[in-house]
Motif scaffolding. Structure first.
Motif, PDB file in Angstrom:
ATOM      1  N   GLN A   1       0.837  -1.205   0.000  1.00 28.45           N
ATOM      2  CA  GLN A   1       0.000   0.000   0.000  1.00 28.45           C
ATOM      3  C   GLN A   1       0.873   1.258   0.000  1.00 28.45           C
ATOM      4  O   GLN A   1       0.609   2.202  -0.749  1.00 28.45           O
ATOM      5  CB  GLN A   1      -0.917   0.014   1.224  1.00 28.45           C
ATOM      6  CG  GLN A   1      -2.008  -1.014   1.175  1.00 28.45           C
ATOM      7  CD  GLN A   1      -2.739  -1.144   2.492  1.00 28.45           C
ATOM      8  OE1 GLN A   1      -2.187  -0.945   3.569  1.00 28.45           O
ATOM      9  NE2 GLN A   1      -4.020  -1.498   2.413  1.00 28.45           N
ATOM     10  N   PHE A   2       1.892   1.268   0.847  1.00 28.68           N
ATOM     11  CA  PHE A   2       2.800   2.403   0.921  1.00 28.68           C
ATOM     12  C   PHE A   2       3.484   2.619  -0.429  1.00 28.68           C
ATOM     13  O   PHE A   2       3.676   3.754  -0.868  1.00 28.68           O
ATOM     14  CB  PHE A   2       3.845   2.151   2.024  1.00 28.68           C
ATOM     15  CG  PHE A   2       4.625   3.367   2.419  1.00 28.68           C
ATOM     16  CD1 PHE A   2       4.114   4.274   3.332  1.00 28.68           C
ATOM     17  CD2 PHE A   2       5.889   3.590   1.911  1.00 28.68           C
ATOM     18  CE1 PHE A   2       4.840   5.392   3.713  1.00 28.68           C
ATOM     19  CE2 PHE A   2       6.627   4.703   2.286  1.00 28.68           C
ATOM     20  CZ  PHE A   2       6.098   5.607   3.198  1.00 28.68           C
TER      21      PHE A   2
ATOM     22  N   ASN B   1      -1.710   7.915   3.354  1.00 28.57           N
ATOM     23  CA  ASN B   1      -1.247   6.888   4.298  1.00 28.57           C
ATOM     24  C   ASN B   1      -2.049   6.881   5.597  1.00 28.57           C
ATOM     25  O   ASN B   1      -2.295   5.825   6.162  1.00 28.57           O
ATOM     26  CB  ASN B   1       0.252   7.033   4.581  1.00 28.57           C
ATOM     27  CG  ASN B   1       1.068   6.439   3.470  1.00 28.57           C
ATOM     28  OD1 ASN B   1       0.877   5.291   3.092  1.00 28.57           O
ATOM     29  ND2 ASN B   1       1.979   7.223   2.928  1.00 28.57           N
ATOM     30  N   VAL B   2      -2.477   8.037   6.062  1.00 33.49           N
ATOM     31  CA  VAL B   2      -3.300   8.093   7.273  1.00 33.49           C
ATOM     32  C   VAL B   2      -4.638   7.395   7.037  1.00 33.49           C
ATOM     33  O   VAL B   2      -5.158   6.716   7.915  1.00 33.49           O
ATOM     34  CB  VAL B   2      -3.524   9.556   7.715  1.00 33.49           C
ATOM     35  CG1 VAL B   2      -4.677   9.684   8.678  1.00 33.49           C
ATOM     36  CG2 VAL B   2      -2.267  10.100   8.363  1.00 33.49           C
ATOM     37  N   ASN B   3      -5.169   7.546   5.840  1.00 30.61           N
ATOM     38  CA  ASN B   3      -6.495   6.999   5.550  1.00 30.61           C
ATOM     39  C   ASN B   3      -6.486   5.577   4.988  1.00 30.61           C
ATOM     40  O   ASN B   3      -7.536   4.931   4.950  1.00 30.61           O
ATOM     41  CB  ASN B   3      -7.239   7.933   4.595  1.00 30.61           C
ATOM     42  CG  ASN B   3      -7.576   9.241   5.273  1.00 30.61           C
ATOM     43  OD1 ASN B   3      -8.198   9.257   6.329  1.00 30.61           O
ATOM     44  ND2 ASN B   3      -7.130  10.348   4.697  1.00 30.61           N
TER      45      ASN B   3
ATOM     46  N   SER C   1      -3.530   2.400  12.950  1.00 29.16           N
ATOM     47  CA  SER C   1      -2.684   2.985  13.992  1.00 29.16           C
ATOM     48  C   SER C   1      -2.567   4.504  13.888  1.00 29.16           C
ATOM     49  O   SER C   1      -1.985   5.131  14.761  1.00 29.16           O
ATOM     50  CB  SER C   1      -1.303   2.343  13.972  1.00 29.16           C
ATOM     51  OG  SER C   1      -0.725   2.445  12.694  1.00 29.16           O
ATOM     52  N   ALA C   2      -3.107   5.101  12.832  1.00 30.85           N
ATOM     53  CA  ALA C   2      -3.049   6.552  12.681  1.00 30.85           C
ATOM     54  C   ALA C   2      -4.243   7.166  13.405  1.00 30.85           C
ATOM     55  O   ALA C   2      -5.366   7.117  12.925  1.00 30.85           O
ATOM     56  CB  ALA C   2      -3.079   6.937  11.203  1.00 30.85           C
TER      57      ALA C   2
END
Length: 153
Positions: free
Chosen positions: A15-16, A65-67, A73-74
């Motif tokens: 994903q990253f 990345n937050v979503n 964990s975000a």
């Protein structure tokens, strides 16, 4: 629990990486636009152009990345935002050092400016991407919740 954790690692990296491709698009497009508009001929202007492009890519990275990647964990805490900014600054330093260093080395080969800047940018993006992933995964969005649950068991 370890099976779930083992599966999450490669999926997170995938994903990253996909998000990293969109960041690379933002980074390269903005850098080339700035190079086209300003024709920088000094290291300082090149660093400024690279920093602007990289900063916009980091903002894009944070939103996605937050979503998606680190959604579990975000938590959007002040601590996570500060740590994300710190890792972004460290990654920007890596990016600028690699970009300018590679550009200087390629300058001696006679490679045309546009190609030299883009080759240097490609290497800078790759190395700063790796640094960023590990800092984000292990410091910024470290999964404190699962560690807490594990400690309770």
């Amino acid at each position: 629990m370890t099976k779930q954790k083992a599966k999450r690692g490669p999926l997170q990296f995938l994903q990253f990486s996909v998000i990293g491709v969109s960041n690379a698009g933002v980074d390269i497009a903005v850098l080339n636009l700035l190079l086209l508009l300003f024709h920088p001929d000094s290291r300082m202007l090149l660093v400024l152009c690279n920093s602007i492009a990289y900063s916009l890519a980091v903002a894009n990275s944070y939103l996605w990345n937050v979503n998606i990647t680190f959604k579990r964990s975000a938590i959007g805490s002040k601590r996570q935002r500060i740590l994300f900014v710190i890792q972004g600054l460290i990654s920007l330093g890596v990016s600028n050092l690699v970009f300018i260093g590679t550009n200087e080395i390629l300058d001696y080969t006679g490679v045309p400016n546009w190609l030299r800047y883009n080759l240097a940018k490609g290497l800078a993006m790759f190395l700063s991407f790796l640094a960023s992933f590990f800092m984000v995964k292990y410091f910024v969005f470290k999964d404190f919740g699962s560690r807490f649950i594990k400690e309770k068991e």
